[in-house]
Scaffold this motif. Structure first.
Motif, short mmCIF file in Angstrom:
data_model
loop_
_atom_site.label_atom_id
_atom_site.label_comp_id
_atom_site.label_asym_id
_atom_site.label_seq_id
_atom_site.Cartn_x
_atom_site.Cartn_y
_atom_site.Cartn_z
N ASP A 139 0.85 -1.18 0.00
CA ASP A 139 0.00 0.00 0.00
C ASP A 139 0.89 1.24 0.00
N PRO A 140 0.84 2.06 -1.05
CA PRO A 140 1.73 3.23 -1.13
C PRO A 140 1.63 4.16 0.07
N ASP A 141 0.41 4.37 0.58
CA ASP A 141 0.23 5.27 1.72
C ASP A 141 0.85 4.70 2.99
N LEU A 142 0.62 3.42 3.22
CA LEU A 142 1.20 2.78 4.40
C LEU A 142 2.72 2.69 4.27
N ARG A 143 3.20 2.42 3.06
CA ARG A 143 4.64 2.36 2.84
C ARG A 143 5.31 3.68 3.21
N GLU A 144 4.65 4.77 2.84
CA GLU A 144 5.19 6.11 3.17
C GLU A 144 5.35 6.29 4.67
N LEU A 145 4.42 5.70 5.44
CA LEU A 145 4.46 5.83 6.89
C LEU A 145 5.54 4.97 7.53
N VAL A 146 5.75 3.76 7.01
CA VAL A 146 6.65 2.82 7.68
C VAL A 146 8.09 2.90 7.19
N MET A 147 8.33 3.48 6.02
CA MET A 147 9.68 3.47 5.47
C MET A 147 10.71 4.20 6.32
N PRO A 148 10.40 5.32 6.97
CA PRO A 148 11.43 5.95 7.81
C PRO A 148 11.98 5.01 8.88
N ALA A 149 11.09 4.26 9.53
CA ALA A 149 11.54 3.32 10.57
C ALA A 149 12.34 2.18 9.95
N ILE A 150 11.89 1.67 8.81
CA ILE A 150 12.61 0.58 8.16
C ILE A 150 14.00 1.04 7.73
N ARG A 151 14.10 2.24 7.15
CA ARG A 151 15.41 2.77 6.76
C ARG A 151 16.36 2.86 7.96
N SER A 152 15.85 3.41 9.05
CA SER A 152 16.69 3.57 10.25
C SER A 152 17.12 2.22 10.80
N ASP A 153 16.19 1.27 10.85
CA ASP A 153 16.54 -0.05 11.38
C ASP A 153 17.58 -0.74 10.52
N PHE A 154 17.47 -0.62 9.20
CA PHE A 154 18.46 -1.27 8.34
C PHE A 154 19.80 -0.55 8.41
N ARG A 155 19.79 0.73 8.74
CA ARG A 155 21.06 1.41 8.99
C ARG A 155 21.71 0.84 10.26
N ILE A 156 20.90 0.62 11.28
CA ILE A 156 21.41 0.02 12.52
C ILE A 156 21.97 -1.37 12.24
N VAL A 157 21.20 -2.18 11.51
CA VAL A 157 21.64 -3.54 11.18
C VAL A 157 22.93 -3.52 10.37
#
Length: 229
Positions: A139-157
């Protein structure tokens, strides 16, 4: 006893919602809600393992009045290890068990550049791991909401590694799926090298998210080990 659950990269506290009533009355299940998601979505995401572990420890301060154990899945396993070290060092609290799932030992974690390759590469990686929460990416709208957290988590990983790992004094119990595409039994067995209080490994059927279809077997195993600790 309290069981503190630490979610995977891009995961949320609600991933462990079904665990709340799955144990006997002697186990209270709490799940960490990282900044930048769900009701903390307005808060800035954290960018390093140290910052995330420090935040979890600060959040746990009111809950140190009872024995606790830590369960971390994938990125959450690394978080759980760092939290255990901080609880021992800062508060003299030794968890009754450190339960780690689908994540290589801290000194065996391989550097990753996925977080540098853009959103599509991150999304492709997330889909490759499977898991029930990948549906929000459709869902493009939901993706927009969750991507900041996913980006940050993958930076941590991608940036976390403990080249000189410090043993924890509590026992470590490791779990992995027999078809995990990224984490093998040798990666999990290496946790024994930081387990001053003993170590055990169990391999369950499934992929990186084996703990969804195997929830019943996993919880029975966790409950048995917590009861004997």
């Amino acid at each position: 006893m309290r069981l503190i659950c630490l979610p995977h990269a891009g995961g949320t506290a609600s991933f462990f919602r079904s665990w709340a009533g799955a144990f006997g009355g002697g186990v209270e299940v709490l799940s960490a809600r990282y900044p930048g998601r769900q009701d903390r979505i307005a808060e800035p995401c954290l960018e390093s393992m140290a910052a995330l572990a420090d935040a979890v420890v600060e959040g746990l301060r009111p809950f140190l009045d009872r024995p606790l154990a830590l369960f971390g899945h994938s990125m959450g396993a690394s978080v759980a290890y760092e939290v255990a070290l901080r609880l021992e060092d800062q508060y003299g609290v030794r968890p009754q068990g450190l339960y780690v799932s689908s994540r290589a030992a801290p000194h065996r974690v391989a550097p990753s550049s996925v977080h540098l390759q853009g959103d599509e590469a991150i999304i492709e990686h997330v889909r490759g791991l499977g898991g029930s929460d990948t549906a929000v990416l459709d869902d493009p709208d939901l993706r927009e909401l969750v991507m900041p957290a996913i980006r940050s988590d993958f930076r941590i990983v991608g940036t976390y590694r403990a080249p000189s790992p410090i043993p924890v004094r509590c026992p470590i119990f490791a779990y992995v799926g027999d078809r995990d595409p990224n984490v093998g039994t040798a990666d999990m067995e290496a946790w024994s090298e930081v387990a001053a209080g003993g170590f055990a490994l169990r391999v369950l059927p499934g992929d990186h998210f084996y703990l969804v279809p195997q929830q019943g077997d996993l919880i029975r195993d966790l409950e048995s080990r917590m009861a004997s600790s």
